[in-house]
Design a protein around this motif. Structure first.
Motif, PDB file in Angstrom:
ATOM      1  N   THR A 167      -4.661 -10.212 -22.390  1.00 30.69           N
ATOM      2  CA  THR A 167      -5.599  -9.735 -23.403  1.00 30.69           C
ATOM      3  C   THR A 167      -5.425  -8.243 -23.602  1.00 30.69           C
ATOM      4  OG1 THR A 167      -7.209 -11.455 -22.818  1.00 30.69           O
ATOM      5  CG2 THR A 167      -8.043  -9.529 -23.997  1.00 30.69           C
ATOM      6  N   ARG A 168      -5.323  -7.832 -24.879  1.00 33.75           N
ATOM      7  CA  ARG A 168      -5.236  -6.412 -25.215  1.00 33.75           C
ATOM      8  C   ARG A 168      -6.395  -6.061 -26.152  1.00 33.75           C
ATOM      9  NH1 ARG A 168       0.087  -8.094 -26.417  1.00 33.75           N
ATOM     10  NH2 ARG A 168      -0.289  -7.736 -28.650  1.00 33.75           N
ATOM     11  N   GLY A 169      -6.756  -4.778 -26.152  1.00 35.57           N
ATOM     12  CA  GLY A 169      -7.853  -4.325 -26.984  1.00 35.57           C
ATOM     13  C   GLY A 169      -9.070  -4.022 -26.132  1.00 35.57           C
ATOM     14  N   SER A 170     -10.241  -4.006 -26.769  1.00 37.58           N
ATOM     15  CA  SER A 170     -11.468  -3.602 -26.077  1.00 37.58           C
ATOM     16  C   SER A 170     -12.584  -4.607 -26.329  1.00 37.58           C
ATOM     17  CB  SER A 170     -11.911  -2.216 -26.550  1.00 37.58           C
ATOM     18  OG  SER A 170     -13.169  -1.875 -26.010  1.00 37.58           O
ATOM     19  N   ILE A 171     -13.316  -4.919 -25.243  1.00 37.31           N
ATOM     20  CA  ILE A 171     -14.553  -5.701 -25.332  1.00 37.31           C
ATOM     21  C   ILE A 171     -15.611  -4.902 -24.586  1.00 37.31           C
ATOM     22  CG2 ILE A 171     -15.727  -7.871 -24.795  1.00 37.31           C
ATOM     23  CD1 ILE A 171     -12.935  -9.188 -24.631  1.00 37.31           C
ATOM     24  N   SER A 172     -16.531  -4.329 -25.328  1.00 35.70           N
ATOM     25  CA  SER A 172     -17.537  -3.461 -24.725  1.00 35.70           C
ATOM     26  C   SER A 172     -18.910  -4.118 -24.828  1.00 35.70           C
ATOM     27  CB  SER A 172     -17.559  -2.100 -25.434  1.00 35.70           C
ATOM     28  OG  SER A 172     -18.617  -1.308 -24.960  1.00 35.70           O
ATOM     29  N   LEU A 173     -19.575  -4.264 -23.684  1.00 34.12           N
ATOM     30  CA  LEU A 173     -20.915  -4.848 -23.643  1.00 34.12           C
ATOM     31  C   LEU A 173     -21.886  -3.797 -23.117  1.00 34.12           C
ATOM     32  CD1 LEU A 173     -22.760  -7.313 -23.971  1.00 34.12           C
ATOM     33  CD2 LEU A 173     -22.155  -7.990 -21.627  1.00 34.12           C
TER      34      LEU A 173
END
Length: 506
Positions: free
Chosen positions: A308-314
């Motif tokens: 997985t590449r990119g950003s997941i911000s919670l």
């Protein structure tokens, strides 16, 4: 051809899947067999098609008793089946698939592909299918692949056609096309058995409706019957079919996904540069035909996709690169699309399944030992709150119906303090009554200020729950539109077309 089933009974051990079922389908009639998953519809049709042998009862065609020992006998007698999961070889052409199992040869023992091509062209011309006999099946859209299945059956002179949940993988437009095809077949004298659990389709196409519940015929209905009447027959009680929800009360953006790309183990990009946000207090529904990256996207949110590449911000915390355990600890609740494989341990009790994602510490585990009293009190509370129908909390979850298994998953995931709730196919294989309950709990979670993502291939569910709808096609976002967007527009988007006048809004 007239089809009659008399007293068909099929048992699997102590389970009676079909209990003395009677059914008559007249020539040139579309007869809908309506019932929830697990009601016994597909078992009955597998008996008709020779895949199962009935323990009691008889099959008659034009008043003649039949004895089918396998599908070959059924096909020879004029019965064809279009399966929910297509029985096609992707690397073969249309003509090769149509002749498979019924190969004809010419001089010298060579396959007579020309005859197969001619048969495809002839049937296509008769029904307006527009199918190229030399096209590879893997290159065809899903709706066209289904036409190939129909051509296969018609090429073998099928006079009774069984459609087993045929719209499960179709866009709304492809569903409309299939219904038009069914009407053409009916007008040509073909008898059709249409198996489904979708009330809208039943009322649109049926001449008669037979409802099955728990393996028994519980009634017949006219296509003029209301959705509420049909649903009541299916589950045995009145059902609220409309999702009741107020306008969303949004709070600060909680989930921010930017430039997310997922690569599968074979090196294929299955989610491509996806960006969107979900704010607290709203439901973002992800729509699309199965297999367009939705599964991989939800798994990436949970840390289940390693590439997985990119950003997941919670809430400002980056999730990409974190373990599943740490993501769950951030307050992410997850209902997987396959509850039996990924959501439950069938041999464990209901109580044990309710502690699965909290088995590493308080309140259920102390000093390496399970606190049985704490677990039992918690399980009894959730057993009652989520209306799980079972003998008790010590019942192995594998013995429960699909709807009750899903309630156990929901009870576990919604019993924590959540920062994000992700539900993939939350009502798949669930009866109408349980759907009503599950939808209410999803709306309650949204109303508590939690950001909610629902992934569903059921367009009625998407439009009922969504505040906004994100449509995916081949791993990309086609658009993000309001929850009240028309079905026809959503259907076009599911086929890869951008919504008129709409851009991709995150």
């Amino acid at each position: 051809m007239k089809l009659e089933l008399r007293g068909i009974t099929k048992r699997f051990g102590s389970l009676v899947a079909n209990d003395h079922i009677d059914l008559v389908v007249q020539p040139g009639e579309i007869h809908c067999l309506l019932g929830e998953n697990g009601a016994g519809k597909s078992t009955l049709m597998n008996v008709l098609y020779g895949l199962y042998q009935a323990d009691e009862g008889a099959i008659l065609l034009d008043d003649q008793v039949q004895n089918f020992t396998g599908p070959g006998d059924a096909m020879h007698a004029g019965i064809g089946m279009v399966h929910q999961h297509f029985m096609l070889i992707p690397v073969f052409t249309v003509a090769e698939n149509v002749m498979l199992g019924h190969e004809s040869t010419k001089a010298g023992g060579f396959l007579d592909l020309a005859a197969a091509r001619d048969k495809v062209r002839e049937i296509s011309a008769r029904f307006g299918f527009d199918v190229d006999p030399d096209a590879l099946v893997e290159d065809l859209p899903v709706g066209v692949q289904q036409r190939v299945e129909i051509i296969k059956a018609l090429s073998r002179d099928a006079r009774v056609l069984v459609f087993d949940e045929p719209t499960a993988v179709l866009t709304p437009q492809e569903t409309d096309e299939l219904i038009a095809i069914m009407r053409q077949l009916k007008d040509a004298g073909t008898s059709i058995v249409f198996i489904t659990h979708k009330l809208r389709e039943v009322r649109e196409v049926a001449d008669r409706i037979t409802v099955i519940r728990l393996g028994k015929v519980v009634g017949e209905a006219s296509p003029t019957a209301s959705n509420a009447e049909l649903a009541s027959l299916m589950v045995g009680r009145a059902v609220e079919l409309t999702v009741q929800k107020e306008a969303p009360k949004l709070n600060d953006a909680a989930l921010v996904v930017e430039n997310l790309t997922v690569v599968d183990p074979f090196g294929h990009v299955v989610v491509s540069d996806v960006s969107f946000t979900v704010r607290g207090g709203e439901v973002l529904a992800i729509a699309g035909v199965q297999g367009n990256g939705q599964t991989e996207l939800t798994e990436a949110l949970l840390g289940l996709q390693p590439q997985t590449r990119g950003s997941i911000s919670l809430n400002g915390t980056e999730l990409v690169g974190r373990s599943v355990r740490r993501i769950l600890d951030e307050g992410v609740g997850f209902v997987p699309e396959d509850r039996t494989e990924d959501g439950l341990v069938g041999a464990f009790t209901i109580a044990e399944n309710l502690m699965l994602d909290r088995a590493d510490g308080e309140p259920f585990v102390r000093g390496g030992a399970v606190q049985r009293g704490v677990l039992e009190a918690f399980a009894q509370e959730k057993f009652a709150e989520f209306d799980v129908r079972a003998p008790g909390i010590h019942t192995p979850v594998g013995r429960l119906s699909g709807g009750n298994q899903q309630k156990v998953v929901l009870a576990r995931e919604l019993s924590r303090d959540l920062s994000l709730f992700v539900a993939a196919q939350p009502t798949r294989g669930v009866d109408v009554g349980s759907i009503e309950f599950i939808h209410k709990r999803i709306v309650d979670t949204r109303d508590a200020g939690v950001p909610v993502i629902v992934v569903s291939t059921e367009l009625d569910e998407v439009t009922a729950l969504a505040d906004r709808i994100m449509v995916m096609y081949r791993g990309r976002i086609v658009g993000i539109v309001p929850g009240d967007t028309e079905r026809e527009v959503l259907g076009l988007m599911m086929a890869g077309e951008s919504a008129p006048g709409e851009g991709v809004a995150a």
